[in-house]
Design a protein around this motif. Structure first.
Motif, PDB file in Angstrom:
ATOM      1  N   MET A 264       0.859  -1.188   0.000  1.00 15.78           N
ATOM      2  CA  MET A 264       0.000   0.000   0.000  1.00 15.78           C
ATOM      3  C   MET A 264       0.896   1.239   0.000  1.00 15.78           C
ATOM      4  O   MET A 264       1.816   1.344   0.799  1.00 15.78           O
ATOM      5  CB  MET A 264      -0.869  -0.042   1.262  1.00 15.78           C
ATOM      6  N   PRO A 265       0.640   2.232  -0.884  1.00 15.70           N
ATOM      7  CA  PRO A 265       1.460   3.435  -0.924  1.00 15.70           C
ATOM      8  C   PRO A 265       1.339   4.233   0.374  1.00 15.70           C
ATOM      9  O   PRO A 265       0.352   4.159   1.078  1.00 15.70           O
ATOM     10  CB  PRO A 265       0.873   4.239  -2.087  1.00 15.70           C
ATOM     11  N   ASP A 266       2.387   5.005   0.702  1.00 11.45           N
ATOM     12  CA  ASP A 266       2.294   5.844   1.897  1.00 11.45           C
ATOM     13  C   ASP A 266       1.564   7.138   1.553  1.00 11.45           C
ATOM     14  O   ASP A 266       1.229   7.400   0.408  1.00 11.45           O
ATOM     15  CB  ASP A 266       3.691   6.132   2.460  1.00 11.45           C
ATOM     16  N   ARG A 267       1.344   7.954   2.562  1.00  9.52           N
ATOM     17  CA  ARG A 267       0.580   9.193   2.373  1.00  9.52           C
ATOM     18  C   ARG A 267       1.276  10.190   1.447  1.00  9.52           C
ATOM     19  O   ARG A 267       0.696  11.174   1.056  1.00  9.52           O
ATOM     20  CB  ARG A 267       0.276   9.827   3.717  1.00  9.52           C
ATOM     21  N   GLN A 268       2.548   9.947   1.117  1.00  8.21           N
ATOM     22  CA  GLN A 268       3.240  10.815   0.181  1.00  8.21           C
ATOM     23  C   GLN A 268       2.537  10.796  -1.183  1.00  8.21           C
ATOM     24  O   GLN A 268       2.704  11.702  -1.980  1.00  8.21           O
ATOM     25  CB  GLN A 268       4.703  10.381   0.022  1.00  8.21           C
ATOM     26  N   ALA A 269       1.745   9.737  -1.456  1.00  8.36           N
ATOM     27  CA  ALA A 269       1.019   9.644  -2.721  1.00  8.36           C
ATOM     28  C   ALA A 269      -0.050  10.730  -2.822  1.00  8.36           C
ATOM     29  O   ALA A 269      -0.547  11.005  -3.900  1.00  8.36           O
ATOM     30  CB  ALA A 269       0.376   8.268  -2.867  1.00  8.36           C
ATOM     31  N   VAL A 270      -0.400  11.328  -1.679  1.00 10.75           N
ATOM     32  CA  VAL A 270      -1.381  12.410  -1.678  1.00 10.75           C
ATOM     33  C   VAL A 270      -0.601  13.714  -1.530  1.00 10.75           C
ATOM     34  O   VAL A 270      -0.215  14.110  -0.428  1.00 10.75           O
ATOM     35  CB  VAL A 270      -2.407  12.252  -0.538  1.00 10.75           C
ATOM     36  N   THR A 271      -0.349  14.359  -2.643  1.00  7.58           N
ATOM     37  CA  THR A 271       0.400  15.608  -2.642  1.00  7.58           C
ATOM     38  C   THR A 271      -0.324  16.649  -1.805  1.00  7.58           C
ATOM     39  O   THR A 271      -1.529  16.839  -1.955  1.00  7.58           O
ATOM     40  CB  THR A 271       0.561  16.127  -4.090  1.00  7.58           C
ATOM     41  N   HIS A 272       0.429  17.313  -0.929  1.00 10.48           N
ATOM     42  CA  HIS A 272      -0.187  18.316  -0.057  1.00 10.48           C
ATOM     43  C   HIS A 272      -0.641  19.513  -0.888  1.00 10.48           C
ATOM     44  O   HIS A 272       0.120  20.049  -1.690  1.00 10.48           O
ATOM     45  CB  HIS A 272       0.803  18.769   1.019  1.00 10.48           C
ATOM     46  N   VAL A 273      -1.891  19.920  -0.700  1.00  9.82           N
ATOM     47  CA  VAL A 273      -2.455  21.060  -1.424  1.00  9.82           C
ATOM     48  C   VAL A 273      -2.831  22.132  -0.414  1.00  9.82           C
ATOM     49  O   VAL A 273      -3.758  21.955   0.379  1.00  9.82           O
ATOM     50  CB  VAL A 273      -3.695  20.656  -2.254  1.00  9.82           C
ATOM     51  N   ASP A 274      -2.076  23.232  -0.429  1.00 12.59           N
ATOM     52  CA  ASP A 274      -2.353  24.375   0.432  1.00 12.59           C
ATOM     53  C   ASP A 274      -3.358  25.266  -0.292  1.00 12.59           C
ATOM     54  O   ASP A 274      -3.029  25.865  -1.316  1.00 12.59           O
ATOM     55  CB  ASP A 274      -1.069  25.143   0.716  1.00 12.59           C
ATOM     56  N   PRO A 275      -4.592  25.363   0.210  1.00 12.75           N
ATOM     57  CA  PRO A 275      -5.607  26.154  -0.498  1.00 12.75           C
ATOM     58  C   PRO A 275      -5.297  27.646  -0.535  1.00 12.75           C
ATOM     59  O   PRO A 275      -5.839  28.365  -1.366  1.00 12.75           O
ATOM     60  CB  PRO A 275      -6.889  25.881   0.287  1.00 12.75           C
TER      61      PRO A 275
END
Length: 169
Positions: free
Chosen positions: A1-12
């Motif tokens: 399972m991929p780590d949370r790095q797969a979800v690029t942080h998006v600063d609104p």
């Protein structure tokens, strides 16, 4: 399972360049609405995101990811591309359905089966607290200003657009 790095942080609140701002203005036009809100486009988007490992989607400059849910009735795996942003460590997604009168199917799925995958990472989907919605809408509008139009259209149809938080699990 991929780590949370797969979800690029998006600063609104991150500033955007002129090309990005022009693209967002284009997305608010009728032409863009007709182009980007067809079922065929949404299905193509999921396939394109899967083929490119999430690097390219129909949203182009918008922060998008693949939300994987289980069907509320069928239990089958369903994949949808959604716009997202971060609020601290949590991922926030909006069930706008382009302002349609009904919630998107993925919203019902996530409420029935809150353990979801987002870009291959496990999360638990929860409805945002009512008192937090004004702040979250302010952030969401920074990411995708067309949400304001969607809220008006959904409201005309008698629907409030839900906002979901994806909590790391």
């Amino acid at each position: 399972m991929p780590d949370r790095q797969a979800v690029t942080h998006v600063d609104p609140l991150a500033p955007h360049g002129p090309f990005h701002r022009a693209f967002l203005r284009f997305l608010g036009t009728r032409t863009a609405r007709r182009l980007f809100t067809t079922k065929m486009m949404w299905r193509t988007d999921v396939r394109l995101m899967r083929l490119t490992g999430g690097r390219l989607g129909m949203g182009l400059l918008l922060p998008t990811g693949v939300l994987e849910t289980r069907g509320a009735r069928s239990g089958l795996t369903r994949r949808n591309v959604v716009i997202y942003f971060h609020d601290g460590e949590e991922v926030v997604i909006v069930a706008s359905h382009a302002g349609a009168p009904a919630h998107p199917a993925w919203y019902h799925n996530a409420r029935s089966h809150p353990d979801v995958l987002f870009n291959g990472c496990p999360f638990r989907a929860e409805a945002a607290a009512e008192d937090d919605l004004p702040r979250l809408w302010s952030l969401a509008d920074q990411v995708f200003p067309v949400y304001a139009t969607y809220r008006e259209e959904a409201s005309t149809a008698g629907r409030d657009i839900p906002v979901l938080r994806l909590l790391p699990s």
